[in-house]
Write a protein that holds these residues in place. Sequence first.
Motif, PDB file in Angstrom:
ATOM      1  N   ALA A  35       0.782  -1.131  -0.011  1.00 52.17           N
ATOM      2  CA  ALA A  35      -0.013  -0.148   0.004  1.00 52.17           C
ATOM      3  C   ALA A  35       0.908   1.196  -0.164  1.00 52.17           C
ATOM      4  O   ALA A  35       0.513   2.154  -0.703  1.00 52.17           O
ATOM      5  CB  ALA A  35      -0.914  -0.007   1.302  1.00 52.17           C
ATOM      6  N   LEU A  36       1.862   1.217   0.773  1.00 49.83           N
ATOM      7  CA  LEU A  36       2.867   2.392   0.825  1.00 49.83           C
ATOM      8  C   LEU A  36       3.205   2.538  -0.624  1.00 49.83           C
ATOM      9  O   LEU A  36       3.565   3.638  -0.976  1.00 49.83           O
ATOM     10  CB  LEU A  36       3.943   2.134   1.774  1.00 49.83           C
ATOM     11  N   SER A  37       3.890   1.669  -1.165  1.00 50.83           N
ATOM     12  CA  SER A  37       4.423   1.560  -2.554  1.00 50.83           C
ATOM     13  C   SER A  37       3.433   2.232  -3.472  1.00 50.83           C
ATOM     14  O   SER A  37       3.903   3.055  -4.175  1.00 50.83           O
ATOM     15  CB  SER A  37       4.929   0.231  -2.969  1.00 50.83           C
ATOM     16  N   VAL A  38       2.386   1.779  -3.501  1.00 55.39           N
ATOM     17  CA  VAL A  38       1.230   2.283  -4.556  1.00 55.39           C
ATOM     18  C   VAL A  38       1.115   3.905  -3.923  1.00 55.39           C
ATOM     19  O   VAL A  38       1.034   4.765  -4.900  1.00 55.39           O
ATOM     20  CB  VAL A  38      -0.009   1.700  -4.348  1.00 55.39           C
TER      21      VAL A  38
ATOM     22  N   ALA B  74     -17.090  -1.530  -3.282  1.00 55.74           N
ATOM     23  CA  ALA B  74     -16.101  -1.705  -4.095  1.00 55.74           C
ATOM     24  C   ALA B  74     -14.900  -2.806  -3.481  1.00 55.74           C
ATOM     25  O   ALA B  74     -14.560  -3.631  -4.233  1.00 55.74           O
ATOM     26  CB  ALA B  74     -15.236  -0.529  -4.467  1.00 55.74           C
ATOM     27  N   ALA B  75     -14.852  -2.692  -2.190  1.00 59.26           N
ATOM     28  CA  ALA B  75     -14.054  -3.701  -1.529  1.00 59.26           C
ATOM     29  C   ALA B  75     -14.496  -4.899  -1.537  1.00 59.26           C
ATOM     30  O   ALA B  75     -13.873  -6.135  -1.981  1.00 59.26           O
ATOM     31  CB  ALA B  75     -13.676  -3.257  -0.064  1.00 59.26           C
ATOM     32  N   THR B  76     -15.994  -5.148  -1.685  1.00 57.10           N
ATOM     33  CA  THR B  76     -16.540  -6.435  -1.792  1.00 57.10           C
ATOM     34  C   THR B  76     -16.388  -7.080  -3.103  1.00 57.10           C
ATOM     35  O   THR B  76     -16.173  -8.148  -3.216  1.00 57.10           O
ATOM     36  CB  THR B  76     -18.003  -6.425  -1.574  1.00 57.10           C
TER      37      THR B  76
ATOM     38  N   VAL C  67      -1.912 -10.511  -3.664  1.00 58.57           N
ATOM     39  CA  VAL C  67      -3.205 -10.648  -2.717  1.00 58.57           C
ATOM     40  C   VAL C  67      -2.968  -9.362  -1.807  1.00 58.57           C
ATOM     41  O   VAL C  67      -3.938  -8.560  -1.549  1.00 58.57           O
ATOM     42  CB  VAL C  67      -3.365 -11.568  -2.180  1.00 58.57           C
ATOM     43  N   ALA C  68      -1.676  -9.248  -1.287  1.00 57.41           N
ATOM     44  CA  ALA C  68      -1.499  -8.037  -0.198  1.00 57.41           C
ATOM     45  C   ALA C  68      -1.476  -6.576  -0.923  1.00 57.41           C
ATOM     46  O   ALA C  68      -2.167  -5.823  -0.377  1.00 57.41           O
ATOM     47  CB  ALA C  68      -0.384  -8.207   0.190  1.00 57.41           C
ATOM     48  N   LEU C  69      -1.193  -6.455  -1.975  1.00 55.07           N
ATOM     49  CA  LEU C  69      -1.576  -5.322  -2.940  1.00 55.07           C
ATOM     50  C   LEU C  69      -2.877  -4.937  -2.908  1.00 55.07           C
ATOM     51  O   LEU C  69      -3.198  -3.792  -2.829  1.00 55.07           O
ATOM     52  CB  LEU C  69      -0.698  -5.394  -4.295  1.00 55.07           C
ATOM     53  N   VAL C  70      -3.669  -5.923  -3.275  1.00 59.74           N
ATOM     54  CA  VAL C  70      -5.080  -5.722  -3.530  1.00 59.74           C
ATOM     55  C   VAL C  70      -5.595  -5.106  -2.143  1.00 59.74           C
ATOM     56  O   VAL C  70      -6.399  -4.190  -1.934  1.00 59.74           O
ATOM     57  CB  VAL C  70      -5.838  -6.764  -4.127  1.00 59.74           C
ATOM     58  N   ALA C  71      -5.286  -5.977  -1.163  1.00 62.39           N
ATOM     59  CA  ALA C  71      -5.984  -5.757   0.251  1.00 62.39           C
ATOM     60  C   ALA C  71      -5.494  -4.363   0.657  1.00 62.39           C
ATOM     61  O   ALA C  71      -6.203  -3.546   1.211  1.00 62.39           O
ATOM     62  CB  ALA C  71      -5.369  -6.530   1.202  1.00 62.39           C
TER      63      ALA C  71
ATOM     64  N   TRP D 210      -7.849  -1.549   1.574  1.00 65.01           N
ATOM     65  CA  TRP D 210      -7.545  -0.897   3.003  1.00 65.01           C
ATOM     66  C   TRP D 210      -7.240   0.682   3.037  1.00 65.01           C
ATOM     67  O   TRP D 210      -7.726   1.441   3.804  1.00 65.01           O
ATOM     68  CB  TRP D 210      -6.552  -1.587   3.865  1.00 65.01           C
ATOM     69  N   GLY D 211      -6.265   0.751   2.076  1.00 64.69           N
ATOM     70  CA  GLY D 211      -5.586   2.091   2.015  1.00 64.69           C
ATOM     71  C   GLY D 211      -6.494   3.325   1.614  1.00 64.69           C
ATOM     72  O   GLY D 211      -6.424   4.150   2.048  1.00 64.69           O
TER      73      GLY D 211
END
Lengths: 449, 333
Positions: free
Chosen positions: B75-78, B175-177, B231-235, B239-240
């Motif tokens: 999330a920080l990277s994005v 959108a998250a769903t 998957v972590a990136l999507v999450a 979240w972010g």
Amino acid sequence: MKLAEKMRILAASVGTIAAVVAVTASGPVQAADKEQFFPALVYRTGAYAPNGVPFANGYVDYLKLVNARDGGIGGVKVTFEECETGYATDRGVECYERLKGKGATGATLFQPLSTGITFALTDKAPKDKIPLVTAGYGRADSVDGTVFKWNFPLGGTYWDAADILVQHVGKLQGGTDKLKGKKIALVYHDSPYGKEPIPLLQERSKMHGYELLLLPVTHPGVEQKATWLQIRQQRPDYVFLWGWGVMNSTSIKEAVATGYPREKMYGVWWSGAEPDVLPAGDGAKGYNALVFLAPAGQGQVHKDIIKYVYDKGQGTGKKEEVGEVLYNRGMVSAMMGVEAVKRAQFKYGKKPLTGEQVRWGLENLAIDAAAIKKLGFDGFMNPVGTSCVDHEGAHSGRVQVWDGKKWTVTAGPYESDLQIIKPIIRASAAKYAAEKKIPARDCAKDASS
Amino acid sequence: MKRNRNLIILFAALLAGLIAPLVTGASGAGFYTEVLLGGLMAGVLYSLVALGFVLIFKASGVFNFAQGAMVLFAALSVARMAEKMPLWAAMLLAVVIMVALAFVIERLVLRPLVNQDPVVLLMATLGVTYFVDGFGQTVWGSDIYEIDLGIAKEPVMILGQLFEGGILINKDDVAATAAAALLVILLALFFQKTKTGRALRAVADDHLAAQSIGIPLNRIWVIVWSLAGIVALVAGVVWGAKLGVQFSISQVALKALPVVILGGFTSIPGAIIGGLIIGVGEKMAEVFLGPVMVKAFDLAGGGIENWFAYVLALLFLLVLPEGLFGEKHIDRV
């Protein structure tokens, strides 16, 4: 490569890193007899870093300014060392233990910027004879210097803050008597910090007849869906926000998401800085917060910091962040510590002072309007004058509003009602004294010594 | 038999607790539905993180404690790269970064520890957690950063005819769903329809047997860690966008722990269902159970949703040690 060889390389690498760290991590502290050591308990990483960083920058920059502009305090150079607490009580205590003996005369004072750490250090400070300065946070009952000899909640406590907020919303209603039947929700960080205002708000609730809703938010405060659904259900007339770090911006975002008007939200002074509103974008417009010592903006002292610190390439943070709310608060906190040393130098001489000597300076602090102007803090704080019985020295606050770009003071100054607060302070301090078997201090005798 | 009976009792108790606020009149239907929806939405976010845990555990038997740190790092990277380029480009670059991170972790941490005890690998991922947490903040900073997906933050009212005042929902939750649902479908297709997916399943079933027929374990580990990174990136993005990108995300991601305990460490459907149960359970508990407990037992008060998630997971553990959908562990004696 064999395992033994790998282990040797690993050990050598670790040894090299440790040696480099030992040499470089000592920072600005240098052993010398003519130096006054200020430990700086900071949090530049972790969940509370967005708020901890600007405060630490302001704190450290002011100490640098004192050296660069004034040549130290009365000719005594200021030294400091940062220790990262991560806003965790255990790490805060560890930092305290590590730094308390540093410098020619030991630590001057500690400013932990954490109510949790303050609670933990309150028992330790008297034994080590090092004062705790907690400007705008910490134990509200530590105003009572007859019990809390080593604590100095300079400039404001959470009971003052809560009292001022009730006065303000009462005024908006046309008088505190008009609060009868109203609902006030306290959305608070579920920690000693967040719980501090509850006794005062309950006392005021009994007096004025408003209903107090207590809504705790667990650390770090990014999950508030359930809290704000309750607010949506209960529809309180006002929400008082007692958050810190990312909890504040999350609260504002959740208020947007549940449609609660930001104009009816009032944050304590730790919920009213730029990192609290900027992440919420336009949604934060209209949000209110208290300000007790230092609002945002720049004055003479900032010009000095730019000239003597930043323009010399010695600035701790970004130049454009000089003058933000928390930067200013860190700066004012450092200034009050420095003024306490100056005050103590009148009595003990211009030399490095011990914590015990600085404690006297803190207890006899007299930063009046003229001194504020001379120090370049005009417009950034109210006069602070302490005594043996009053370790707080000022009891006022103002209300500021965020307009989407900047904070503007819109109401105040309000003086907290000491008729209401004093009995609560006395009762709580007496309870603490009984628990810890602290003998009552005779202020008349202490003042003459 | 006894196990089934206990399971029925547990579900009956949970169901009773779930409907109690409605039956007792403690809540109106509209507010109850809002809390329920809020819990389901939070549950979807937990599921997104839990998927990362499950993927790695399934393929390598490693409990990746660093999944939360990976969410924060992604999330920080994005967020930081999106300040200098379009969001889609930042996300693509972040995928590259997460794959590179997976490669580095495999090469420097996992490969030297192959065949070590699982607890050694767990401790190694604990080390990776602290490194990724600290490194991410060192490189990208520790302020609160924004990811703007262009979704309005203002709430939307629906079902105004059914419930007084309507039901409040947020577009970013919807959108998250949708993102979570899409991700699960893509993962299911990947595992079922692609050669690499089948290889991953083979490794998950028996990695020694998979190796014996020529499936390269090291490459599989890189792939699965990369997948967990994506998957972590999507999450992290979801979240972010909702909370802001900040250190706390990695701590909130630990909410996925009770989710995988409840759902089972090896089950993708378990991660989804577990997330929903935990999400609904903790929100219901915070809103309805917490105040009742404080009044009934004269407690000091305080938020209960953080620990209630673990209580819920422990209750399931007592009855179903493998979790709802976990593989049954049978030892031959």
